[in-house]
Design a protein around this motif. Sequence first.
Motif, PDB file in Angstrom:
ATOM      1  N   GLU A  95       0.822  -1.212   0.000  1.00 55.63           N
ATOM      2  CA  GLU A  95       0.000   0.000   0.000  1.00 55.63           C
ATOM      3  C   GLU A  95       0.855   1.260   0.000  1.00 55.63           C
ATOM      4  O   GLU A  95       0.326   2.378  -0.033  1.00 55.63           O
ATOM      5  CB  GLU A  95      -0.923  -0.004   1.229  1.00 55.63           C
ATOM      6  N   SER A 141       1.695   4.466  -5.171  1.00 57.09           N
ATOM      7  CA  SER A 141       0.463   4.903  -5.833  1.00 57.09           C
ATOM      8  C   SER A 141       0.175   4.112  -7.107  1.00 57.09           C
ATOM      9  O   SER A 141      -0.973   4.040  -7.545  1.00 57.09           O
ATOM     10  CB  SER A 141       0.550   6.398  -6.169  1.00 57.09           C
ATOM     11  N   THR A 197      -0.877   1.245  -9.370  1.00 50.98           N
ATOM     12  CA  THR A 197      -1.753   0.107  -9.089  1.00 50.98           C
ATOM     13  C   THR A 197      -1.345  -1.115  -9.905  1.00 50.98           C
ATOM     14  O   THR A 197      -0.626  -1.005 -10.907  1.00 50.98           O
ATOM     15  CB  THR A 197      -3.218   0.440  -9.392  1.00 50.98           C
ATOM     16  N   PRO A 226      -5.988  -0.690  -5.510  1.00 45.55           N
ATOM     17  CA  PRO A 226      -6.741   0.531  -5.218  1.00 45.55           C
ATOM     18  C   PRO A 226      -7.904   0.261  -4.266  1.00 45.55           C
ATOM     19  O   PRO A 226      -8.599  -0.744  -4.395  1.00 45.55           O
ATOM     20  CB  PRO A 226      -7.228   0.986  -6.597  1.00 45.55           C
ATOM     21  N   MET A 227      -8.101   1.171  -3.311  1.00 42.30           N
ATOM     22  CA  MET A 227      -9.170   1.055  -2.314  1.00 42.30           C
ATOM     23  C   MET A 227     -10.099   2.265  -2.419  1.00 42.30           C
ATOM     24  O   MET A 227      -9.627   3.396  -2.566  1.00 42.30           O
ATOM     25  CB  MET A 227      -8.574   1.002  -0.901  1.00 42.30           C
ATOM     26  N   THR A 228     -11.372   2.032  -2.310  1.00 39.47           N
ATOM     27  CA  THR A 228     -12.328   3.145  -2.329  1.00 39.47           C
ATOM     28  C   THR A 228     -13.196   3.178  -1.081  1.00 39.47           C
ATOM     29  O   THR A 228     -13.963   4.115  -0.881  1.00 39.47           O
ATOM     30  CB  THR A 228     -13.249   3.054  -3.564  1.00 39.47           C
ATOM     31  N   GLY A 229     -13.086   2.155  -0.234  1.00 34.43           N
ATOM     32  CA  GLY A 229     -13.896   2.106   0.979  1.00 34.43           C
ATOM     33  C   GLY A 229     -13.200   2.767   2.147  1.00 34.43           C
ATOM     34  O   GLY A 229     -12.123   3.363   2.021  1.00 34.43           O
ATOM     35  N   ARG A 230     -13.803   2.676   3.311  1.00 31.75           N
ATOM     36  CA  ARG A 230     -13.260   3.298   4.514  1.00 31.75           C
ATOM     37  C   ARG A 230     -12.198   2.429   5.185  1.00 31.75           C
ATOM     38  O   ARG A 230     -11.359   2.938   5.915  1.00 31.75           O
ATOM     39  CB  ARG A 230     -14.398   3.582   5.499  1.00 31.75           C
ATOM     40  N   SER A 234      -8.844   0.454   5.134  1.00 34.35           N
ATOM     41  CA  SER A 234      -7.670   0.756   4.304  1.00 34.35           C
ATOM     42  C   SER A 234      -6.870  -0.454   3.858  1.00 34.35           C
ATOM     43  O   SER A 234      -5.859  -0.303   3.172  1.00 34.35           O
ATOM     44  CB  SER A 234      -6.739   1.709   5.063  1.00 34.35           C
TER      45      SER A 234
END
Length: 271
Positions: free
Chosen positions: A201, A204, A206, A242-246, A248
């Motif tokens: 992580e 940047s 992906t 890549p993550m888009t949720g809360r 991590s």
Amino acid sequence: MEKRGNRVGPNQENRKPYYPRPKAPAAELKSEIVFGIQPVLEAIRAGKEIDKLLVQRELGNVEVLEFARLRGIPTQKVPGPKLDQITRKNHQGVIAFVSAINYAKLENVVAGIFDEGKTPLLLILDRVTDVRNFGAIARTAECAGVQAIVIPTKGAAQINSDAMKTSSGALNFIPVCRENDLVQTIRFLQESGIQVVGCTEKVSKTLYEADLTGPTAVIMGSEEDGISDTLLRIADELVSIPMTGRVSSLNVSVANGVMLFEAIRQRSLSV
């Protein structure tokens, strides 16, 4: 290790088979413990695959320790009560955990892949110690067509009956290579023409931006610390999911599946 263009390893006539284990049902391969100084010595002399050796601290330098050192067996000195928790029988201060599988030689596996005209897809696990996570990772890796899983001699999950069960038998079919030094292992793979890609992580870029169609070894790290800094520095490429949720982060076995099946997706499109 002898380097031969994109292939490495001993001469083919002296090489062991690519898959060193028979395709047996999972129930036939069970981990076990061996206890007592003489029984453990005999197990080591007989060439049993020992995952870990526990020796009571008060014993000092018993003969079994020297045998374990010569064979590269992970050894830990522990207090007597810890051994008593494992077995109440007369262990004489020595308990060995016998692996449920036979480990493969990485150079033989790599040479076999190239000899068969296949594109390597390997998996390196850095300090993944949870047994059930390891089993789930092995199951996904086998389904994805990974040709071998590489683990370190120290700091890896014990391959026992729980790992076998969680893998749904996958550990009967996919070679596992146990290496003393992952840094040297990665350099060996790179010299063999295999790119090493770390999943972390901390970057940047992906995995969807990386080219995973060529010979590739994917590194997955522990859930606590990820991939060690030493391995991150020598990897050919670092990518993130890549993550888009809360939340991590992903469980390492889930992240492993995302990485491996992205490689499969890219390879299917490039055919």
